[in-house]
Design a protein around this motif. Structure first.
Motif, mmCIF file in Angstrom:
data_model
loop_
_atom_site.group_PDB
_atom_site.id
_atom_site.type_symbol
_atom_site.label_atom_id
_atom_site.label_comp_id
_atom_site.label_asym_id
_atom_site.label_seq_id
_atom_site.Cartn_x
_atom_site.Cartn_y
_atom_site.Cartn_z
ATOM 1 N N CYS A 65 -0.441 16.516 -15.818
ATOM 2 C CA CYS A 65 -0.929 16.457 -14.446
ATOM 3 C C CYS A 65 -0.894 15.012 -13.944
ATOM 4 N N HIS A 67 -2.869 13.559 -11.916
ATOM 5 C CA HIS A 67 -4.181 12.977 -11.635
ATOM 6 C C HIS A 67 -4.637 12.078 -12.781
ATOM 7 N N CYS A 84 -4.272 22.687 -12.609
ATOM 8 C CA CYS A 84 -4.661 21.901 -13.776
ATOM 9 C C CYS A 84 -6.029 22.316 -14.298
ATOM 10 N N HIS A 87 -9.228 19.275 -13.151
ATOM 11 C CA HIS A 87 -9.888 19.197 -11.845
ATOM 12 C C HIS A 87 -9.189 20.058 -10.797
#
Ligand code: FES
Ligand SMILES: [Fe+2]
Length: 363
Positions: A65, A67, A84, A87
């Motif tokens: 991911c 993030h 994901c 989060h």
């Protein structure tokens, strides 16, 4: 050794890796990917995420991911997208982020992770990991023939702990049939006469044994081997030998990384092929260690090939090997690969080949 080094490196920055990335490769059987499920995927020395959307389409994305970089395959497939685990950032099948539940609107559209073309054919899922748009996924008339049934599989025991090139060389070596497969294929006991012809797709290898029809193997560059159905007959001592297969067999040798490979097969059968269908569906660790320690002889084609190929080591040492006349197709295979690598790395006359490819004089 000089020859072996570059062939072993399948990563994105290596010449062999770059050649492989110009082609589609099978990465899973279709049956192994259920709708709504994601899995980690390792191929060509890199990690990916693979999932089948609820509607049935397969997608291949980068492994993590964007993030905070957790594994994406641990997330949830929602419709045709994957969200994901950490989060909830969500990505579509191209890698475009479509939702960031805890962020201000407008950021998601600026975030994208890598996405790779994926297509299904002949019971297998193919991925393309090169740059730019992919070539058309090759199709083969035998696999498209509606009167055949097609069975796709990963050849046991799954991961072969060797560089992909070794399995491919084994497939281009008809003489091993007379020895490695002495027990399982009596019709191959006689030593074959081998001839090799260059073709547009790669090469055509014929093996002719006394009293039998020739057996044809085709090598499709870079890593596909096709063997045509055979009807053979003959005698070995007093034994009447008759072996018939009615299967068109396609085998792709795909590197997981430099020292591990998968053998994907798709077989078009015009009638049930008992020999093929009775191949073991799995081999246990203890089966494999028993045969490698010679505590029992290998039984069947899979175990026999395993002993020969795994016995060369994860990365076969080619520095001191002694090729002979009967290795003609292996030598040709290496030369074809050397040419492909050299095309990627043009060099001024007299400078050393950066790929360090070196093939001993041809036989
Ligand atoms: S790490 Fe994926 S959403 Fe945070
Ligand atoms: Fe074999």
């Amino acid at each position: 050794m000089a020859w072996a080094e570059p062939v072993e490196d399948v990563g994105p920055n290596a010449l062999v890796g770059k050649v492989l990335r110009q082609y589609w490769h099978p990465v899973s059987t279709s049956a192994d990917l259920e709708p709504g499920k994601a899995k980690p995927l390792r191929v060509l020395g890199e990690e990916f995420t693979i999932y089948r959307g609820a509607g049935g389409r397969v997608h291949i994305l980068g492994p993590r991911c964007a993030h905070r970089y957790t594994w994406l395959h641990t997330g949830r497939v929602q419709g045709d997208e994957i969200s994901c685990f950490y989060h909830g950032w969500r990505y579509d099948g191209t890698g475009q982020c479509t939702l960031q539940p805890a962020e201000a609107a407008g950021l998601a559209e600026k975030v994208r992770i890598p996405g790779y073309p994926a297509e299904e054919y002949a019971g297998l899922v193919f991925g393309y990991f090169g740059e730019g748009s992919p070539p058309l996924l090759p199709h083969y008339p035998q696999l498209d023939d509606p009167s055949s049934s097609v069975v796709a599989w990963i050849r046991p025991p799954g991961v072969w702990p060797v560089n992909f090139f070794q399995i491919m060389e084994n497939s281009c070596d008809p003489v091993h049939g007379s020895f490695s497969h002495f027990g399982s294929v009596p019709a191959w006991r006689a030593i074959p006469e081998i001839s090799v012809e260059d073709t547009a797709y790669g090469m055509r290898i014929t093996a002719l044994r006394p009293g039998q029809k020739e057996r044809v193997t085709r090598f499709y560059f870079p890593n596909l081997i096709y063997t045509e159905p055979i009807e053979t007959g003959g005698t070995e001592g007093d034994e009447q030998i008759s072996t018939a297969t009615k299967s068109h067999s396609f085998a792709w040798h795909v590197p997981i990384d430099n020292e591990n490979s998968l053998y994907f097969g798709s077989v078009a059968m015009t009638s049930p092929d008992e020999a093929f269908l009775s191949d073991p569906s799995e081999l246990t660790e203890s089966d494999l260690s028993e045969i490698m320690l010679a505590e029992r002889p290998p039984v069947g084609m899979v175990e026999e090939d395993w002993v020969a190929v795994v016995g060369q080591g994860a990365l076969a040492d080619r520095s001191n090997e002694r090729l002979g006349r009967s290795d003609v197709a292996v030598a040709r295979l290496r030369r074809m690969w050397r040419n492909a690598i050299t095309e990627l790395s043009p060099r001024a006359p007299g400078t050393p080949n950066p790929s360090r490819v070196e093939i001993r004089p041809n036989i």
